[in-house]
Design a protein around this motif. Structure first.
Motif, PDB file in Angstrom:
ATOM      1  N   GLY A   1      32.132  60.253  36.117  1.00  0.00           N
ATOM      2  CA  GLY A   1      33.082  61.122  36.788  1.00  0.00           C
ATOM      3  C   GLY A   1      34.131  60.392  37.597  1.00  0.00           C
ATOM      4  N   LEU A   2      34.285  59.083  37.391  1.00  0.00           N
ATOM      5  CA  LEU A   2      35.198  58.273  38.200  1.00  0.00           C
ATOM      6  C   LEU A   2      36.625  58.333  37.665  1.00  0.00           C
ATOM      7  N   ASP A   3      37.600  58.199  38.562  1.00  0.00           N
ATOM      8  CA  ASP A   3      38.991  58.503  38.239  1.00  0.00           C
ATOM      9  C   ASP A   3      39.901  57.291  38.052  1.00  0.00           C
ATOM     10  N   PHE A   4      39.660  56.230  38.793  1.00  0.00           N
ATOM     11  CA  PHE A   4      40.469  55.017  38.698  1.00  0.00           C
ATOM     12  C   PHE A   4      39.572  53.847  39.088  1.00  0.00           C
ATOM     13  N   ALA A   5      40.089  52.640  39.028  1.00  0.00           N
ATOM     14  CA  ALA A   5      39.256  51.470  39.293  1.00  0.00           C
ATOM     15  C   ALA A   5      39.822  50.613  40.415  1.00  0.00           C
ATOM     16  N   VAL A   6      38.924  50.068  41.218  1.00  0.00           N
ATOM     17  CA  VAL A   6      39.234  49.020  42.184  1.00  0.00           C
ATOM     18  C   VAL A   6      38.399  47.818  41.766  1.00  0.00           C
ATOM     19  N   ALA A   7      39.068  46.777  41.293  1.00  0.00           N
ATOM     20  CA  ALA A   7      38.368  45.648  40.673  1.00  0.00           C
ATOM     21  C   ALA A   7      38.588  44.370  41.468  1.00  0.00           C
ATOM     22  N   GLU A   8      37.516  43.826  42.004  1.00  0.00           N
ATOM     23  CA  GLU A   8      37.586  42.535  42.669  1.00  0.00           C
ATOM     24  C   GLU A   8      37.415  41.419  41.640  1.00  0.00           C
ATOM     25  N   GLU A   9      38.347  40.483  41.652  1.00  0.00           N
ATOM     26  CA  GLU A   9      38.265  39.254  40.866  1.00  0.00           C
ATOM     27  C   GLU A   9      38.156  39.497  39.361  1.00  0.00           C
ATOM     28  N   CYS A  10      38.800  40.536  38.862  1.00  0.00           N
ATOM     29  CA  CYS A  10      38.746  40.736  37.406  1.00  0.00           C
ATOM     30  C   CYS A  10      39.514  39.644  36.684  1.00  0.00           C
TER      31      CYS A  10
ATOM     32  N   TYR B   1      40.763  36.689  45.098  1.00  0.00           N
ATOM     33  CA  TYR B   1      40.517  35.877  46.288  1.00  0.00           C
ATOM     34  C   TYR B   1      40.835  34.400  46.075  1.00  0.00           C
ATOM     35  N   GLN B   2      41.199  34.034  44.844  1.00  0.00           N
ATOM     36  CA  GLN B   2      41.546  32.656  44.524  1.00  0.00           C
ATOM     37  C   GLN B   2      42.986  32.615  44.014  1.00  0.00           C
ATOM     38  N   GLU B   3      43.775  31.680  44.538  1.00  0.00           N
ATOM     39  CA  GLU B   3      45.204  31.580  44.172  1.00  0.00           C
ATOM     40  C   GLU B   3      45.403  31.417  42.673  1.00  0.00           C
ATOM     41  N   LYS B   4      44.609  30.576  42.039  1.00  0.00           N
ATOM     42  CA  LYS B   4      44.763  30.325  40.611  1.00  0.00           C
ATOM     43  C   LYS B   4      44.530  31.598  39.808  1.00  0.00           C
ATOM     44  N   ALA B   5      43.471  32.341  40.146  1.00  0.00           N
ATOM     45  CA  ALA B   5      43.174  33.581  39.433  1.00  0.00           C
ATOM     46  C   ALA B   5      44.249  34.629  39.712  1.00  0.00           C
ATOM     47  N   PHE B   6      44.749  34.655  40.937  1.00  0.00           N
ATOM     48  CA  PHE B   6      45.814  35.588  41.289  1.00  0.00           C
ATOM     49  C   PHE B   6      47.054  35.359  40.435  1.00  0.00           C
ATOM     50  N   LYS B   7      47.456  34.112  40.295  1.00  0.00           N
ATOM     51  CA  LYS B   7      48.644  33.806  39.497  1.00  0.00           C
ATOM     52  C   LYS B   7      48.441  34.196  38.039  1.00  0.00           C
ATOM     53  N   ALA B   8      47.249  33.939  37.511  1.00  0.00           N
ATOM     54  CA  ALA B   8      46.961  34.294  36.117  1.00  0.00           C
ATOM     55  C   ALA B   8      46.958  35.812  35.930  1.00  0.00           C
ATOM     56  N   THR B   9      46.403  36.524  36.906  1.00  0.00           N
ATOM     57  CA  THR B   9      46.369  37.986  36.825  1.00  0.00           C
ATOM     58  C   THR B   9      47.778  38.556  36.900  1.00  0.00           C
ATOM     59  N   CYS B  10      48.594  37.996  37.769  1.00  0.00           N
ATOM     60  CA  CYS B  10      49.983  38.461  37.868  1.00  0.00           C
ATOM     61  C   CYS B  10      50.731  38.235  36.555  1.00  0.00           C
ATOM     62  N   ALA B  11      50.497  37.083  35.931  1.00  0.00           N
ATOM     63  CA  ALA B  11      51.180  36.777  34.674  1.00  0.00           C
ATOM     64  C   ALA B  11      50.780  37.747  33.575  1.00  0.00           C
ATOM     65  N   ALA B  12      49.525  38.134  33.558  1.00  0.00           N
ATOM     66  CA  ALA B  12      49.027  38.984  32.475  1.00  0.00           C
ATOM     67  C   ALA B  12      49.158  40.475  32.765  1.00  0.00           C
ATOM     68  N   PHE B  13      49.030  40.868  34.032  1.00  0.00           N
ATOM     69  CA  PHE B  13      48.958  42.299  34.358  1.00  0.00           C
ATOM     70  C   PHE B  13      49.870  42.716  35.512  1.00  0.00           C
ATOM     71  N   GLY B  14      50.614  41.784  36.073  1.00  0.00           N
ATOM     72  CA  GLY B  14      51.399  42.084  37.260  1.00  0.00           C
ATOM     73  C   GLY B  14      52.482  43.124  37.075  1.00  0.00           C
ATOM     74  N   SER B  15      52.933  43.340  35.850  1.00  0.00           N
ATOM     75  CA  SER B  15      53.970  44.346  35.606  1.00  0.00           C
ATOM     76  C   SER B  15      53.392  45.742  35.427  1.00  0.00           C
ATOM     77  N   ARG B  16      52.046  45.832  35.358  1.00  0.00           N
ATOM     78  CA  ARG B  16      51.394  47.117  35.088  1.00  0.00           C
ATOM     79  C   ARG B  16      50.486  47.592  36.212  1.00  0.00           C
ATOM     80  N   LEU B  17      49.763  46.651  36.811  1.00  0.00           N
ATOM     81  CA  LEU B  17      48.707  47.012  37.749  1.00  0.00           C
ATOM     82  C   LEU B  17      49.068  46.619  39.181  1.00  0.00           C
ATOM     83  N   SER B  18      48.386  47.236  40.125  1.00  0.00           N
ATOM     84  CA  SER B  18      48.480  46.821  41.523  1.00  0.00           C
ATOM     85  C   SER B  18      47.608  45.579  41.701  1.00  0.00           C
ATOM     86  N   VAL B  19      48.206  44.463  42.095  1.00  0.00           N
ATOM     87  CA  VAL B  19      47.462  43.210  42.235  1.00  0.00           C
ATOM     88  C   VAL B  19      47.774  42.603  43.598  1.00  0.00           C
ATOM     89  N   VAL B  20      46.725  42.216  44.324  1.00  0.00           N
ATOM     90  CA  VAL B  20      46.909  41.590  45.630  1.00  0.00           C
ATOM     91  C   VAL B  20      45.967  40.396  45.756  1.00  0.00           C
TER      92      VAL B  20
END
Length: 272
Positions: free
Chosen positions: A203-212, A234-253
């Motif tokens: 029954g869940l509506d959206f996702a909050v994903a740590e370190e995906c 929580y890691q700069e390297k993973a953050f940059k990779a996530t932004c490159a792959a999903f930053g135009s679609r998802l909320s990433v911090v």
């Protein structure tokens, strides 16, 4: 991930940001297990997000979505997600739960050793109902305070002990989801990427994903939730990779693991 409650302060945000958030927050129809249809609002996809479950502070300019602990107040004018520790007891809070704590064959309380939190016993319907009754009082508080969604943490507790099953977790979180929906709140799948295609059960509506990004799981969340995924790295390297792959679609911090506030020595916050 769950944190010991800390001193909290209230923040205010610019009117322009509040108006922008209100204009793009989508409505979503969902249903409870008994078939009742409810309308809830989801966080704006790709909305600028801040994770404040440690100590609240005035959100940076441009932030549209904030997550805060259920003991805090929502940030004025923004889309606010309410954090509750639903599957584990806060450190030192064992006495509040009594016989609802999970115990092993020797009768000892089972802990999530990483956070020092006693695990709740969701193995039987009777105990699930009793635990849900307590957690649902927090969800009621979230609704009363004006939060728009709830984020029940530690859905993945079953991965830390073989005493709890995936089925136990799905059944329990569905109780919380139905209650949240009856209160007009959306509800997030916190982590547990394997559940993203089980929304009919949870029954869940959206996702909050740590370190995906760290674990190469972001695509698993989007497979089930589309762009309605909020990512915390929580890691700069993973953050940059996530932004490159999903930053135009998802909320990433990018945040520091202690989720501290500006002025603290370890404070980190970046967005794509």
């Amino acid at each position: 991930m769950s944190l010991i409650n800390r001193v909290r302060s209230h923040g205010r945000v610019p009117v322009a940001a509040a108006v922008a958030a209100a204009l793009i927050t989508p409505l979503f129809l969902t249903s409870t297990a008994d078939g009742a249809v409810q309308a809830v609002s989801l966080p704006p996809a790709h909305g600028n997000f801040d994770y404040q479950i440690g100590r609240p502070y005035t959100p940076p300019t441009g932030v549209q979505v904030v997550s805060r602990d259920h003991t805090a107040s929502p940030a004025a004018g923004l889309y606010n997600i309410c954090y509750v520790n639903a599957f584990q007891a806060q450190p030192g809070a064992e006495d509040e739960w009594g016989d609802l704590l999970l115990r092993d064959a020797a009768g000892d309380i089972v802990y999530d050793e990483g956070w020092g939190e006693a695990i709740l016993d969701i193995r039987t319907d009777t105990k699930r109902q009793r635990i849900a009754a307590k957690v649902n009082t927090w969800i009621d508080t979230c609704a009363t305070k004006g939060f728009k969604a709830v984020e029940p943490d530690n859905l993945d507790t079953f991965t830390r002990t073989d005493l709890i099953s995936e089925s136990n977790a799905k059944t329990f979180v569905r109780l919380l989801a139905d209650h949240a929906h009856r209160k007009g709140l959306a509800i997030a799948q916190k982590n547990t990427s394997d559940f993203s295609l089980a929304r009919d059960e949870t029954g869940l509506d959206f996702a909050v994903a740590e370190e995906c990004g760290e674990w190469d799981e972001c695509g698993d969340y989007t497979e089930g939730f589309g762009d309605n995924v909020i990512v915390i790295e929580y890691q700069e390297k993973a953050f940059k990779a996530t932004c490159a792959a999903f930053g135009s679609r998802l909320s990433v911090v990018l945040r520091d693991v202690d989720v501290s506030a500006p002025g603290d020595s370890g404070y980190v916050r970046k967005t794509c």
